[in-house]
Scaffold this motif. Structure first.
Motif, PDB file in Angstrom:
ATOM      1  N   MET A 257       0.857  -1.173   0.000  1.00 29.30           N
ATOM      2  CA  MET A 257       0.000   0.000   0.000  1.00 29.30           C
ATOM      3  C   MET A 257       0.890   1.219   0.000  1.00 29.30           C
ATOM      4  N   ALA A 258       0.367   2.313  -0.519  1.00 33.60           N
ATOM      5  CA  ALA A 258       1.173   3.524  -0.617  1.00 33.60           C
ATOM      6  C   ALA A 258       0.326   4.757  -0.354  1.00 33.60           C
ATOM      7  N   VAL A 259       0.966   5.730   0.265  1.00 33.27           N
ATOM      8  CA  VAL A 259       0.385   7.059   0.438  1.00 33.27           C
ATOM      9  C   VAL A 259       1.204   7.997  -0.429  1.00 33.27           C
ATOM     10  N   LEU A 260       0.512   8.816  -1.200  1.00 34.94           N
ATOM     11  CA  LEU A 260       1.178   9.810  -2.031  1.00 34.94           C
ATOM     12  C   LEU A 260       0.738  11.185  -1.560  1.00 34.94           C
ATOM     13  N   GLU A 261       1.686  12.074  -1.379  1.00 35.41           N
ATOM     14  CA  GLU A 261       1.401  13.451  -1.019  1.00 35.41           C
ATOM     15  C   GLU A 261       2.012  14.360  -2.080  1.00 35.41           C
ATOM     16  N   PHE A 262       1.362  15.487  -2.317  1.00 35.35           N
ATOM     17  CA  PHE A 262       1.815  16.414  -3.346  1.00 35.35           C
ATOM     18  C   PHE A 262       1.572  17.843  -2.888  1.00 35.35           C
ATOM     19  N   THR A 263       2.570  18.694  -3.104  1.00 38.42           N
ATOM     20  CA  THR A 263       2.390  20.135  -2.942  1.00 38.42           C
ATOM     21  C   THR A 263       2.938  20.802  -4.200  1.00 38.42           C
ATOM     22  N   PRO A 264       2.175  21.736  -4.756  1.00 37.21           N
ATOM     23  CA  PRO A 264       2.632  22.412  -5.960  1.00 37.21           C
ATOM     24  C   PRO A 264       3.902  23.208  -5.705  1.00 37.21           C
TER      25      PRO A 264
ATOM     26  N   ASP B 105       6.576  19.028  -5.545  1.00 42.12           N
ATOM     27  CA  ASP B 105       7.028  18.218  -4.409  1.00 42.12           C
ATOM     28  C   ASP B 105       6.118  17.010  -4.231  1.00 42.12           C
ATOM     29  N   PHE B 106       6.732  15.816  -4.291  1.00 41.19           N
ATOM     30  CA  PHE B 106       6.006  14.571  -4.100  1.00 41.19           C
ATOM     31  C   PHE B 106       6.605  13.826  -2.916  1.00 41.19           C
ATOM     32  N   GLY B 107       5.758  13.208  -2.134  1.00 42.45           N
ATOM     33  CA  GLY B 107       6.200  12.336  -1.069  1.00 42.45           C
ATOM     34  C   GLY B 107       5.453  11.021  -1.195  1.00 42.45           C
ATOM     35  N   ILE B 108       6.169   9.922  -1.065  1.00 43.43           N
ATOM     36  CA  ILE B 108       5.559   8.597  -1.181  1.00 43.43           C
ATOM     37  C   ILE B 108       6.049   7.742  -0.029  1.00 43.43           C
TER      38      ILE B 108
ATOM     39  N   LYS C 217       4.121   0.712   2.326  1.00 37.75           N
ATOM     40  CA  LYS C 217       4.075  -0.237   3.435  1.00 37.75           C
ATOM     41  C   LYS C 217       3.657  -1.604   2.915  1.00 37.75           C
ATOM     42  N   LYS C 218       4.126  -2.645   3.585  1.00 36.34           N
ATOM     43  CA  LYS C 218       3.734  -4.001   3.207  1.00 36.34           C
ATOM     44  C   LYS C 218       2.695  -4.580   4.150  1.00 36.34           C
ATOM     45  N   ASN C 219       2.580  -4.033   5.355  1.00 37.12           N
ATOM     46  CA  ASN C 219       1.640  -4.565   6.343  1.00 37.12           C
ATOM     47  C   ASN C 219       0.918  -3.435   7.041  1.00 37.12           C
ATOM     48  N   GLY C 220      -0.204  -3.776   7.660  1.00 41.30           N
ATOM     49  CA  GLY C 220      -0.902  -2.802   8.483  1.00 41.30           C
ATOM     50  C   GLY C 220      -2.010  -2.093   7.752  1.00 41.30           C
ATOM     51  N   TYR C 221      -2.074  -0.795   7.916  1.00 43.56           N
ATOM     52  CA  TYR C 221      -3.155   0.016   7.387  1.00 43.56           C
ATOM     53  C   TYR C 221      -2.634   1.418   7.122  1.00 43.56           C
ATOM     54  N   LEU C 222      -3.411   2.198   6.392  1.00 44.32           N
ATOM     55  CA  LEU C 222      -3.104   3.603   6.142  1.00 44.32           C
ATOM     56  C   LEU C 222      -4.219   4.447   6.735  1.00 44.32           C
ATOM     57  N   LEU C 223      -3.857   5.555   7.338  1.00 42.61           N
ATOM     58  CA  LEU C 223      -4.828   6.446   7.964  1.00 42.61           C
ATOM     59  C   LEU C 223      -4.388   7.880   7.728  1.00 42.61           C
ATOM     60  N   ARG C 224      -5.292   8.703   7.208  1.00 41.53           N
ATOM     61  CA  ARG C 224      -5.003  10.118   6.994  1.00 41.53           C
ATOM     62  C   ARG C 224      -6.244  10.940   7.307  1.00 41.53           C
ATOM     63  N   THR C 225      -6.020  12.165   7.795  1.00 40.61           N
ATOM     64  CA  THR C 225      -7.116  13.107   8.041  1.00 40.61           C
ATOM     65  C   THR C 225      -6.694  14.508   7.604  1.00 40.61           C
ATOM     66  N   ASN C 226      -6.331  14.646   6.354  1.00 35.91           N
ATOM     67  CA  ASN C 226      -6.057  15.939   5.720  1.00 35.91           C
ATOM     68  C   ASN C 226      -4.782  16.630   6.169  1.00 35.91           C
ATOM     69  N   GLN C 227      -3.849  15.958   6.767  1.00 42.85           N
ATOM     70  CA  GLN C 227      -2.590  16.626   7.068  1.00 42.85           C
ATOM     71  C   GLN C 227      -1.434  15.814   6.478  1.00 42.85           C
ATOM     72  N   PHE C 228      -0.360  16.519   6.169  1.00 38.42           N
ATOM     73  CA  PHE C 228       0.819  15.858   5.635  1.00 38.42           C
ATOM     74  C   PHE C 228       1.532  15.088   6.730  1.00 38.42           C
ATOM     75  N   LYS C 229       1.955  13.881   6.400  1.00 38.51           N
ATOM     76  CA  LYS C 229       2.761  13.067   7.302  1.00 38.51           C
ATOM     77  C   LYS C 229       4.141  12.805   6.701  1.00 38.51           C
TER      78      LYS C 229
END
Length: 130
Positions: free
Chosen positions: A8-15, A18-21, A24-36
């Protein structure tokens, strides 16, 4: 967020570029509108509601990761119902939860979703992809 049965992957982008990726191979993903991953997002003082929502969701997801428990998490009104709850009920001109999706990729691939409503007020629909 994207996933298959293996990763699984989380992708973040700011104009502008800038990309952040994070993969993960296990677990879960959780986001609530903030950059991690990337820097430059709003901090806790600038966006207290997203940080409160993440804190409440993180506590619940640590206890159980079943689909039913995640549906209950998405309907959660701890600190609300308000802009501080996971199921966000903002006042006029505040953000509100408009959709919710739970993706499961194990032996089958399924999506549980609510569109154009609060998760606490509508039953999740199911799509089986394979």
């Amino acid at each position: 967020m994207i996933a298959d049965r293996d990763k699984m992957a989380v992708l973040e982008f700011t104009p502008p570029n800038d990309f952040g990726i994070k993969i993960k191979k296990n677990g879960y993903l959780l986001r609530t509108n903030q950059f991690k991953i990337l820097k430059g997002g709003k901090n806790k003082n600038q966006d207290p509601e997203s940080y409160m929502r993440f804190k409440n969701a993180f506590k619940k997801i640590k206890r159980s990761k079943s689909v039913d428990s995640i549906i209950n998490l998405c309907r959660d009104h701890t600190s609300g119902p308000s802009k501080f709850s996971v199921c966000r009920h903002g006042k006029n001109n505040e953000f509100k939860t408009q959709a919710s999706a739970i993706m499961v990729a194990d032996k089958t691939i399924r999506a549980y979703y609510v569109i154009n409503n609060f998760p606490c007020q509508k039953k999740y629909q199911l799509i089986k992809l394979c």
